[in-house]
Design a protein around this motif. Sequence first.
Motif, PDB file in Angstrom:
ATOM      1  N   THR A   1       0.834  -1.205   0.000  1.00 52.86           N
ATOM      2  CA  THR A   1       0.000   0.000   0.000  1.00 52.86           C
ATOM      3  C   THR A   1       0.869   1.256   0.000  1.00 52.86           C
TER       4      THR A   1
ATOM      5  N   CYS B   1      -7.947   7.108  -9.468  1.00 54.88           N
ATOM      6  CA  CYS B   1      -8.510   7.307  -8.133  1.00 54.88           C
ATOM      7  C   CYS B   1      -9.986   6.953  -8.166  1.00 54.88           C
TER       8      CYS B   1
ATOM      9  N   ASP C   1     -13.567   6.662  -5.624  1.00 49.82           N
ATOM     10  CA  ASP C   1     -14.226   6.915  -4.339  1.00 49.82           C
ATOM     11  C   ASP C   1     -14.406   5.581  -3.617  1.00 49.82           C
ATOM     12  N   LYS C   2     -13.970   5.512  -2.349  1.00 51.79           N
ATOM     13  CA  LYS C   2     -14.015   4.241  -1.624  1.00 51.79           C
ATOM     14  C   LYS C   2     -15.442   3.706  -1.478  1.00 51.79           C
ATOM     15  N   LYS C   3     -16.441   4.592  -1.543  1.00 53.02           N
ATOM     16  CA  LYS C   3     -17.827   4.144  -1.450  1.00 53.02           C
ATOM     17  C   LYS C   3     -18.230   3.319  -2.666  1.00 53.02           C
TER      18      LYS C   3
ATOM     19  N   ILE D   1     -13.095  -0.808  -4.097  1.00 54.05           N
ATOM     20  CA  ILE D   1     -11.639  -0.730  -4.098  1.00 54.05           C
ATOM     21  C   ILE D   1     -11.113  -1.465  -5.327  1.00 54.05           C
TER      22      ILE D   1
ATOM     23  N   PHE E   1      -6.738   0.022  -1.412  1.00 55.20           N
ATOM     24  CA  PHE E   1      -7.225   1.169  -0.650  1.00 55.20           C
ATOM     25  C   PHE E   1      -6.007   1.932  -0.157  1.00 55.20           C
TER      26      PHE E   1
ATOM     27  N   ILE F   1      -9.029   6.774  -0.180  1.00 48.38           N
ATOM     28  CA  ILE F   1      -9.692   6.451  -1.441  1.00 48.38           C
ATOM     29  C   ILE F   1      -9.083   5.177  -2.026  1.00 48.38           C
ATOM     30  N   GLY F   2      -9.739   4.641  -3.048  1.00 45.62           N
ATOM     31  CA  GLY F   2      -9.158   3.538  -3.796  1.00 45.62           C
ATOM     32  C   GLY F   2      -8.227   4.086  -4.868  1.00 45.62           C
TER      33      GLY F   2
ATOM     34  N   SER G   1     -13.835   6.458 -12.416  1.00 45.40           N
ATOM     35  CA  SER G   1     -12.494   6.634 -11.854  1.00 45.40           C
ATOM     36  C   SER G   1     -11.823   7.816 -12.536  1.00 45.40           C
TER      37      SER G   1
END
Length: 365
Positions: free
Chosen positions: A233, A290, A292-294, A297, A319, A325-326, A353
Amino acid sequence: MERRFVSLSVTALHSAHANLRGRMIDFNGWSMPVQYEGIMAEHRVVREGCGIFDVSHMGRIRIDGADAPEFLNMLLTNEFASMKPGLARYSLLCREDGGIIDDMVIFRLGSAEYLAIPNAGSYEKVLTWLNKWAVDFQGLSVVPLRDETSMIAVQGPRSEQIMERLTGLDLNGMRRFSHTQVSIFGRNVLVARTGYTGEDGFEVISESGDAMAIWEALMGEGCVPCGLGSRDTLRLEAGLLLYGSDMDESINPLEVGLTKFINFNKDFVGVEALRAQETAGVQRHLYGLCVDKKEGIPRAHQEVYSNGELIGETTSGTFAPSLGIGIALALLSSDFEVGATVEVDIRGKRVSSTISQLPFYVKKD
């Protein structure tokens, strides 16, 4: 059906990982800790304090002899004949067609002595490739050192302070990609200001028999053991590529944004193919994404679309704890500007994305 058990290689620090209750996995044939307390916590430690990683599974190969500078210059994309002792340099090892055999850091130990650090999964094929070409050079030695040496990465904003206490040296003036021989508790080690996390840090190469004492001393100074999960990560946030995921022998350096590590002013194995590719232009490029984590991932090998057309796939994804964010790297067949949007197929759902500037994360001064 008969079950076959594969014996995994272990590092000199294996018992330490077991005592720390590290979660062990098979990583390229090595039993390695993926995490101890947890990937998120270990990630934060490196960004805010100091973490230590056992990276002894990575290769160590000594190349020495009067022809060593010429030999490495012939095989590697970067320039090594003029590099001064005490410095290190990142480079690529390519096939004749420009495909990447491996990426590695090369240390110049002396006028005719170098140390190469290939990736764990590429170690044997790199050795084979070096030995194949070494036969044309008189008095050249290619010596594998992985079995008798160990390597510990000390990473994070507190790493300089901690390494100064261990070595008794002022390391403030030690620049990135330099190295020196030092003594830690009377043990002779190589200390380099290198790493794979996007933070300041050092890598310590020692005799395997000395690794445990060094590891325990680092823990005694407050360093937190970290596994390969947080290393991944961290490197991905820093926009650092992973061999076998973001590049391999089917990919050339120009496609994944590594042109700056190619010296086109010299001849080396693969240069003709790369010169031709540079002239013709590449048909695919590596981008940062990028999410959004919602929305989910991203992970490796997920399809990427633009206006309903399949244009490539992700090569790495995770993540990003520092960003919330992813993030992903993706090899795409179209040209995009930063801020453009594409769609990543995450578990059957196409998720919007954004094309991002790399690196995703820049360390704090």
